[in-house]
Design a protein around this motif. Structure first.
Motif, PDB file in Angstrom:
ATOM      1  N   ARG A  74       0.866  -1.167  -0.117  1.00 55.31           N
ATOM      2  CA  ARG A  74       0.003   0.091   0.083  1.00 55.31           C
ATOM      3  C   ARG A  74       0.972   1.366   0.081  1.00 55.31           C
ATOM      4  O   ARG A  74       0.517   2.243  -0.296  1.00 55.31           O
ATOM      5  CB  ARG A  74      -1.016   0.069   1.244  1.00 55.31           C
ATOM      6  CG  ARG A  74      -2.019  -1.184   1.426  1.00 55.31           C
ATOM      7  CD  ARG A  74      -3.121  -0.847   0.354  1.00 55.31           C
ATOM      8  NE  ARG A  74      -3.853   0.349   0.192  1.00 55.31           N
ATOM      9  CZ  ARG A  74      -5.101   0.801   0.919  1.00 55.31           C
ATOM     10  NH1 ARG A  74      -5.685  -0.236   1.581  1.00 55.31           N
ATOM     11  NH2 ARG A  74      -5.690   2.064   0.653  1.00 55.31           N
TER      12      ARG A  74
ATOM     13  N   THR B 294     -14.368  -1.869  -4.097  1.00 56.04           N
ATOM     14  CA  THR B 294     -13.578  -0.793  -2.945  1.00 56.04           C
ATOM     15  C   THR B 294     -12.421  -0.294  -3.865  1.00 56.04           C
ATOM     16  O   THR B 294     -11.684  -0.743  -4.778  1.00 56.04           O
ATOM     17  CB  THR B 294     -12.971  -1.674  -2.099  1.00 56.04           C
ATOM     18  OG1 THR B 294     -14.168  -2.470  -1.093  1.00 56.04           O
ATOM     19  CG2 THR B 294     -12.058  -0.713  -1.020  1.00 56.04           C
TER      20      THR B 294
ATOM     21  N   GLY C 240      -9.489  -2.143  -5.238  1.00 57.27           N
ATOM     22  CA  GLY C 240      -8.786  -3.002  -4.453  1.00 57.27           C
ATOM     23  C   GLY C 240      -9.526  -4.563  -4.392  1.00 57.27           C
ATOM     24  O   GLY C 240      -9.311  -5.520  -4.185  1.00 57.27           O
TER      25      GLY C 240
ATOM     26  N   THR D  60      -3.372   6.522   3.640  1.00 57.65           N
ATOM     27  CA  THR D  60      -4.111   5.634   2.664  1.00 57.65           C
ATOM     28  C   THR D  60      -5.669   5.899   2.848  1.00 57.65           C
ATOM     29  O   THR D  60      -6.155   6.380   3.996  1.00 57.65           O
ATOM     30  CB  THR D  60      -3.677   4.339   2.909  1.00 57.65           C
ATOM     31  OG1 THR D  60      -4.052   3.947   4.294  1.00 57.65           O
ATOM     32  CG2 THR D  60      -2.497   3.967   2.911  1.00 57.65           C
TER      33      THR D  60
ATOM     34  N   VAL E 151      -8.867   1.707  -3.382  1.00 59.68           N
ATOM     35  CA  VAL E 151      -7.847   1.943  -2.617  1.00 59.68           C
ATOM     36  C   VAL E 151      -7.126   3.085  -3.098  1.00 59.68           C
ATOM     37  O   VAL E 151      -6.721   2.974  -4.389  1.00 59.68           O
ATOM     38  CB  VAL E 151      -7.154   0.481  -2.295  1.00 59.68           C
ATOM     39  CG1 VAL E 151      -8.003  -0.563  -1.662  1.00 59.68           C
ATOM     40  CG2 VAL E 151      -6.567  -0.111  -3.549  1.00 59.68           C
TER      41      VAL E 151
ATOM     42  N   ASP F 120      -9.557   3.757   1.928  1.00 60.84           N
ATOM     43  CA  ASP F 120     -10.278   2.754   1.146  1.00 60.84           C
ATOM     44  C   ASP F 120     -11.839   3.593   1.143  1.00 60.84           C
ATOM     45  O   ASP F 120     -12.401   3.909   2.225  1.00 60.84           O
ATOM     46  CB  ASP F 120     -10.503   1.545   2.071  1.00 60.84           C
ATOM     47  CG  ASP F 120      -9.002   0.834   2.256  1.00 60.84           C
ATOM     48  OD1 ASP F 120      -8.119   1.526   1.589  1.00 60.84           O
ATOM     49  OD2 ASP F 120      -8.848  -0.164   2.819  1.00 60.84           O
ATOM     50  N   THR F 121     -12.321   3.156   0.169  1.00 63.50           N
ATOM     51  CA  THR F 121     -13.752   3.637  -0.368  1.00 63.50           C
ATOM     52  C   THR F 121     -14.799   2.586  -0.956  1.00 63.50           C
ATOM     53  O   THR F 121     -14.167   2.197  -2.165  1.00 63.50           O
ATOM     54  CB  THR F 121     -13.579   4.936  -1.137  1.00 63.50           C
ATOM     55  OG1 THR F 121     -13.016   6.085  -0.738  1.00 63.50           O
ATOM     56  CG2 THR F 121     -14.992   5.572  -1.405  1.00 63.50           C
TER      57      THR F 121
END
Length: 147
Positions: free
Chosen positions: A8, A99, A91, A113, A101, A115-116
């Motif tokens: 990541r 998702t 992701g 970072t 990323v 994440d959605t």
């Protein structure tokens, strides 16, 4: 907050990287980028990927997407006036959601970072993603560097 997986923190893991200029008004009282600026910068990167994957003119009129969840992990301070690079990819693919990323880099160092989870609704219901959409999202999957 658990430490992010090492991939990541490597911009090469993400299929899309875009540079954004920070702004004076992005600073907090301590002279660092504030949390709202982080969220807005991640949003800009996310929107560019979504428009690339799903051009506005090619979307069915009855299909809508919406953000269901956003998680930002702040790893280091960001500074004005240095630009940031937002690295973005897919992701995970679900039946009716995916998702996104992302990682934010400044001067080569990962500072956050994100994440959605994005949900797709057709006729106001969660329905399986169209095959064309799955193909576009799959083409933008992250490739963890070093794996």
């Amino acid at each position: 907050m658990p430490k992010p997986e090492s991939w990541r923190l490597d911009a090469a893991s993400y299929p899309v990287c875009t540079e954004f200029q920070t702004r004076f008004q992005d600073m907090d009282i301590n002279g660092h980028l504030n949390n709202v600026a982080f969220a807005a910068l991640f949003e800009s990167g996310r929107v560019l990927l979504n428009r690339q994957v799903r051009p506005l003119g090619e979307r069915p009129a009855n299909e809508r997407t919406m953000v269901a969840a956003v998680e930002i992990n702040y790893l280091a301070e960001g500074n004005f006036p240095d630009p940031v690079e937002i690295a973005t990819g897919i992701g995970r693919l679900g039946t009716s959601s995916w998702t996104i990323v992302q990682a934010m880099f400044q001067r080569g160092r990962c500072i956050a970072t994100c994440d959605t989870v994005v949900v797709c609704r057709t006729d106001d219901q969660a329905k399986p993603l169209r095959a064309e959409m799955v193909a576009e999202l799959t083409a933008n999957l992250v490739t963890p560097a070093g794996t």
